[in-house]
Design an enzyme around this catalytic site. Structure first.
Site, short mmCIF file in Angstrom:
data_model
loop_
_atom_site.label_atom_id
_atom_site.label_comp_id
_atom_site.label_asym_id
_atom_site.label_seq_id
_atom_site.Cartn_x
_atom_site.Cartn_y
_atom_site.Cartn_z
N ASP A 195 0.84 -1.18 0.00
CA ASP A 195 0.00 0.00 0.00
C ASP A 195 0.88 1.24 0.00
OD1 ASP A 195 -1.75 2.10 0.39
OD2 ASP A 195 -2.96 1.07 1.91
N HIS A 200 0.52 8.03 3.86
CA HIS A 200 1.17 7.37 4.98
C HIS A 200 2.67 7.64 5.07
CE1 HIS A 200 -2.65 5.37 5.36
NE2 HIS A 200 -2.56 4.90 4.13
N ILE A 215 -0.44 9.33 8.51
CA ILE A 215 -1.15 8.43 9.42
C ILE A 215 -0.79 6.98 9.11
CG2 ILE A 215 -3.05 10.03 9.78
CD1 ILE A 215 -4.69 8.35 7.77
N GLY A 218 -4.89 2.01 7.87
CA GLY A 218 -5.96 1.38 8.63
C GLY A 218 -5.79 -0.12 8.73
#
Length: 291
Positions: A195, A200, A215, A218
């Protein structure tokens, strides 16, 4: 463009082969923080090729090269829906492991939209997709169910009800709470499993998205909750897990400590995850089912 219903339920992909190796399995485990203490022999089983075990939630990345091509592989002749990806949220994730996973192997992958629920013009839509892995014998080895919330695509005329209901959280005190410390470079490592969203890792991109800093993925938080369940409740017996599901609530920042609260009732382990320092929940309505 609007969602065309029920045409969207015919949106899917032809079967595609893929394979993964032990390095992919180990990289995922490191990406969710396992092996930080190389003297912990229980976690060493997930990051060392000698007797390597697979974290069940690794299935969310092990077919990543196939999954990235899903949107491009659609049959001709259908009126396909196109939703606003900038308003799309990953709402829930569930994996079902029908057979214990090998440390390396090959499977066939399919992906299908199986549900679309209209919450109204001002409330958005819920899109449910289902991916399956088939082994060499043609048996289903893995099922991944993903729920996405399309905030800008409500009002398409589909059913309002019927979406999966979240697992209720027990009202009693947790049977166990476990603190999992994430590394400041956790997202840098995890993204190498596939990903590569700049949200990120790129500070400028994160600020455009409304965040002070990049961040954590998830699905990395999702994997951390699976790790917590294995560590706290199962003595790292990964093969006892039949399914693992969550509802995403808020993002985690790399370096934060994730507290996972767990409740066990027979073969069901309910859980939620929170950040004490910010007094908020990042995972709600979690449920692990055991074999």
């Amino acid at each position: 463009m609007p969602i065309f219903y029920p045409d969207i339920l015919q949106q899917g992909t032809a079967a595609r082969p893929f394979s993964y190796g032990d390095k992919d399995v180990m990289l995922y485990a490191v990406g969710i923080g396992m092996g930080a203490n190389p003297l912990d022999e229980r976690e060493l089983r997930f990051v060392y090729e000698n007797g390597l075990k697979v974290v069940p939630t690794a299935v969310t990345v092990l077919a990543d090269s196939v999954m990235r091509g899903v949107s491009a592989a659609v049959p001709d002749g259908l009126r396909f829906s196109t939703w606003d990806m900038f308003k799309m949220l990953h709402g829930e994730q569930k994996v079902e492991i029908h057979k214990p996973l090998p440390a390396q192997g090959g499977f066939t992958f399919t992906d299908q939209i199986v549900g679309a629920f209209d919450k109204g013009p001002d409330k958005g839509a819920i899109i449910l997709s289902e991916s399956k892995w088939f082994d060499a014998a043609g048996d289903v080895a893995v099922t991944l169910t993903t729920t996405r919330f399309a905030r800008g695509d409500g009002g398409f005329g589909g059913p309002a009800d019927g979406a999966p209901k979240p697992h209720p959280t027990p009202t009693r005190a947790p049977d166990m709470s476990l603190d999992i410390v994430t590394r400041p470079d956790q997202a840098v490592i995890y993204r190498l499993s596939g990903d590569l969203n700049p949200l990120h890792i790129d500070q400028a991109f994160a600020r455009k998205g409304g965040f002070d800093q990049p961040i954590l993925h998830g699905l990395c938080t999702y994997g951390i909750t699976c790790r917590a369940v294995m560590q706290g409740m199962l003595d790292y017996d990964s093969e006892s897990i039949a399914s693992h599901q969550v509802r995403f609530s808020s993002p985690v920042y790399p370096g934060e400590t994730v507290t996972v609260d767990m409740w066990r009732d027979g073969k069901e382990i309910a859980f939620e995850a929170r950040i004490k320092a910010r007094d908020l929940y990042v995972i709600r309505n979690g449920l692990t089912r055991l074999r």
